[in-house]
Design a protein around this motif. Structure first.
Motif, PDB file in Angstrom:
ATOM      1  N   ASP A   9       0.295   2.063   8.755  1.00 36.95           N
ATOM      2  CA  ASP A   9       0.461   1.943  10.198  1.00 36.95           C
ATOM      3  C   ASP A   9      -0.765   1.252  10.783  1.00 36.95           C
ATOM      4  OD1 ASP A   9       2.975   3.413  10.737  1.00 36.95           O
ATOM      5  OD2 ASP A   9       1.892   5.102   9.853  1.00 36.95           O
ATOM      6  N   GLY A  10      -0.628   0.842  12.029  1.00 41.22           N
ATOM      7  CA  GLY A  10      -1.793   0.242  12.686  1.00 41.22           C
ATOM      8  C   GLY A  10      -1.380  -0.695  13.789  1.00 41.22           C
ATOM      9  N   TRP A  11      -2.389  -1.322  14.389  1.00 40.92           N
ATOM     10  CA  TRP A  11      -2.182  -2.226  15.517  1.00 40.92           C
ATOM     11  C   TRP A  11      -1.436  -3.476  15.081  1.00 40.92           C
ATOM     12  CZ3 TRP A  11      -3.418   0.350  19.739  1.00 40.92           C
ATOM     13  CH2 TRP A  11      -4.358   1.385  19.623  1.00 40.92           C
ATOM     14  N   SER A  12      -0.906  -4.198  16.057  1.00 34.43           N
ATOM     15  CA  SER A  12      -0.215  -5.458  15.761  1.00 34.43           C
ATOM     16  C   SER A  12      -1.195  -6.454  15.135  1.00 34.43           C
ATOM     17  CB  SER A  12       0.330  -6.087  17.050  1.00 34.43           C
ATOM     18  OG  SER A  12       1.338  -5.290  17.588  1.00 34.43           O
ATOM     19  N   SER A  13      -0.673  -7.255  14.215  1.00 34.38           N
ATOM     20  CA  SER A  13      -1.452  -8.338  13.594  1.00 34.38           C
ATOM     21  C   SER A  13      -2.742  -7.886  12.913  1.00 34.38           C
ATOM     22  CB  SER A  13      -1.793  -9.415  14.615  1.00 34.38           C
ATOM     23  OG  SER A  13      -0.635  -9.931  15.156  1.00 34.38           O
ATOM     24  N   CYS A  14      -2.636  -6.793  12.194  1.00 37.60           N
ATOM     25  CA  CYS A  14      -3.784  -6.310  11.424  1.00 37.60           C
ATOM     26  C   CYS A  14      -3.648  -6.709   9.957  1.00 37.60           C
ATOM     27  CB  CYS A  14      -3.840  -4.789  11.456  1.00 37.60           C
ATOM     28  SG  CYS A  14      -4.838  -4.157  12.739  1.00 37.60           S
ATOM     29  N   GLY A  15      -2.556  -7.334   9.626  1.00 34.82           N
ATOM     30  CA  GLY A  15      -2.325  -7.695   8.228  1.00 34.82           C
ATOM     31  C   GLY A  15      -1.615  -6.586   7.456  1.00 34.82           C
ATOM     32  N   ILE A 201      -8.530   5.237   6.906  1.00 33.47           N
ATOM     33  CA  ILE A 201      -8.691   4.064   7.768  1.00 33.47           C
ATOM     34  C   ILE A 201      -9.113   2.847   6.955  1.00 33.47           C
ATOM     35  CG2 ILE A 201     -10.023   3.067   9.664  1.00 33.47           C
ATOM     36  CD1 ILE A 201     -10.135   5.725  10.930  1.00 33.47           C
ATOM     37  N   LEU A 202      -8.458   1.741   7.219  1.00 31.73           N
ATOM     38  CA  LEU A 202      -8.840   0.488   6.567  1.00 31.73           C
ATOM     39  C   LEU A 202      -9.125  -0.537   7.662  1.00 31.73           C
ATOM     40  CD1 LEU A 202      -6.862  -0.960   3.521  1.00 31.73           C
ATOM     41  CD2 LEU A 202      -8.599  -2.155   4.792  1.00 31.73           C
ATOM     42  N   ASP A 203     -10.388  -0.757   7.935  1.00 35.03           N
ATOM     43  CA  ASP A 203     -10.784  -1.765   8.923  1.00 35.03           C
ATOM     44  C   ASP A 203     -11.052  -3.056   8.156  1.00 35.03           C
ATOM     45  OD1 ASP A 203     -12.140  -3.479  10.631  1.00 35.03           O
ATOM     46  OD2 ASP A 203     -13.180  -1.856  11.672  1.00 35.03           O
ATOM     47  N   ASN A 204     -10.222  -4.070   8.425  1.00 32.91           N
ATOM     48  CA  ASN A 204     -10.364  -5.281   7.609  1.00 32.91           C
ATOM     49  C   ASN A 204     -11.011  -6.444   8.361  1.00 32.91           C
ATOM     50  OD1 ASN A 204      -8.380  -6.333   9.214  1.00 32.91           O
ATOM     51  ND2 ASN A 204      -6.756  -6.184   7.711  1.00 32.91           N
ATOM     52  N   THR A 205     -11.733  -6.122   9.436  1.00 31.25           N
ATOM     53  CA  THR A 205     -12.395  -7.184  10.207  1.00 31.25           C
ATOM     54  C   THR A 205     -13.228  -8.078   9.289  1.00 31.25           C
ATOM     55  OG1 THR A 205     -12.559  -5.637  12.043  1.00 31.25           O
ATOM     56  CG2 THR A 205     -13.912  -7.629  12.185  1.00 31.25           C
ATOM     57  N   GLU A 209      -8.432 -10.726   2.128  1.00 32.33           N
ATOM     58  CA  GLU A 209      -7.157 -10.125   1.729  1.00 32.33           C
ATOM     59  C   GLU A 209      -7.287  -9.445   0.380  1.00 32.33           C
ATOM     60  OE1 GLU A 209      -4.104 -13.086   3.910  1.00 32.33           O
ATOM     61  OE2 GLU A 209      -3.675 -12.717   1.796  1.00 32.33           O
ATOM     62  N   LYS A 210      -8.044 -10.109  -0.504  1.00 32.36           N
ATOM     63  CA  LYS A 210      -8.204  -9.579  -1.856  1.00 32.36           C
ATOM     64  C   LYS A 210      -8.993  -8.256  -1.832  1.00 32.36           C
ATOM     65  CE  LYS A 210      -9.522 -10.983  -6.451  1.00 32.36           C
ATOM     66  NZ  LYS A 210     -10.424 -11.828  -7.227  1.00 32.36           N
ATOM     67  N   GLU A 211     -10.041  -8.240  -1.022  1.00 40.75           N
ATOM     68  CA  GLU A 211     -10.873  -7.026  -0.956  1.00 40.75           C
ATOM     69  C   GLU A 211     -10.087  -5.830  -0.399  1.00 40.75           C
ATOM     70  OE1 GLU A 211     -15.255  -9.107  -0.260  1.00 40.75           O
ATOM     71  OE2 GLU A 211     -13.967  -8.676   1.449  1.00 40.75           O
ATOM     72  N   GLN A 212      -9.293  -6.102   0.651  1.00 43.42           N
ATOM     73  CA  GLN A 212      -8.547  -4.976   1.232  1.00 43.42           C
ATOM     74  C   GLN A 212      -7.480  -4.477   0.263  1.00 43.42           C
ATOM     75  OE1 GLN A 212      -6.648  -6.013   4.935  1.00 43.42           O
ATOM     76  NE2 GLN A 212      -4.864  -6.868   3.921  1.00 43.42           N
ATOM     77  N   PHE A 213      -6.896  -5.419  -0.466  1.00 44.51           N
ATOM     78  CA  PHE A 213      -5.873  -5.055  -1.457  1.00 44.51           C
ATOM     79  C   PHE A 213      -6.499  -4.182  -2.558  1.00 44.51           C
ATOM     80  CE2 PHE A 213      -3.908  -6.478  -5.585  1.00 44.51           C
ATOM     81  CZ  PHE A 213      -2.815  -5.626  -5.507  1.00 44.51           C
TER      82      PHE A 213
END
Ligand code: DC
Length: 228
Positions: A9-15, A201-205, A209-213
């Motif tokens: 879940d999360g805000w719009s356009s967070c990936g 929580i996953l803050d991807n600022t 993409e690879k790191e968050q994955f």
């Protein structure tokens, strides 16, 4: 083999959908884009001039809507069908984006979508992204992720995505739409967007993409989920 439910879940356009698709592929799970369901319902309402402030009209319209996800082998992605028509691309239009938060705030619409989403998870082995997946749809999910990122970063990402399809679009339009959707999604009475108490929580600022994955996959593996 233990199969789990992963909610994002999360805000719009967070990936959210990018991560959800990667996880589903790595684990050989089903991916479901719950937002696509609200978008398809909105498209139906717009096309059929449904007055969604009228409960009776909404109930009647929902009876005429059938939603289905079918896997596109060529593009290797699941796509949403509205009454048999592939609407995966039209539902991304700003015309739909401008109205979808209002439609998604209607109780009857949410009951309709949530009932189908719950069914899709009955065999587990599913990654679903949205706004209320960890809180309402699958409160018993083993792995709940709540994604967030700085506003400016999210606007920039969404702008790039939409600009490819429509070069007439402006950064301001995208920013206004995103802020409006965030506000409505998190302030509505029925199932507002909120982080589940047990979500990670996953803050991807500042993550690629690879790191968050890799981070999310590690969480899944910590739950002893076998690789596909
Ligand atoms: O994830 P998305 O941007 O495609 O979602 C479209 C809209 O649908 C968004 O404004 C919020 C709503 N939505 C929702 O209320 N609950 C969900 N589970 C998924 C999306």
């Amino acid at each position: 083999m233990k199969k789990i439910i992963i909610t994002i879940d999360g805000w719009s356009s967070c990936g959210k959908s990018t991560l959800a698709k990667q996880l589903a592929k790595a684990l050989n799970y089903v991916y479901v884009d719950s937002g696509a369901m609200y978008r398809a319902i909105t498209l139906y309402f717009l096309r059929n001039h449904v007055d969604w402030t009228d409960k009776k009209e909404v109930e009647k319209a929902l009876k005429a809507i059938s939603l289905e996800f079918n896997y596109n082998d060529k593009l290797q992605q699941s796509e949403i069908y509205l009454n048999g028509e592939n609407v995966e691309y039209v539902i991304r239009d700003l015309v739909v984006a401008e109205k979808v938060s209002d439609v998604a705030a209607i109780k009857e619409v949410r009951d309709f979508a949530v009932a189908q989403q719950k069914k899709m998870g009955r065999h587990r082995g599913i990654v679903m992204d949205g706004r209320d997946i960890g809180t309402v749809v699958f409160p018993d999910a083993e792995l709940k992720i709540f994604m967030t990122a700085d506003n400016a970063v999210r606007v920039e990402r969404r702008f790039k995505e939409l600009y490819e399809k429509n070069p007439a679009i402006t950064l301001d339009e995208v920013k206004t739409n995103l802020e409006m959707r965030d506000y409505i999604d998190s302030h509505r009475d029925v199932s507002p967007l909120r982080q589940a108490d047990d979500a990670r929580i996953l803050d991807n600022t500042n993550l690629t993409e690879k790191e968050q994955f890799q981070k999310a996959l590690k969480w899944a593996h910590q739950l002893k989920v076998p690789a596909a």
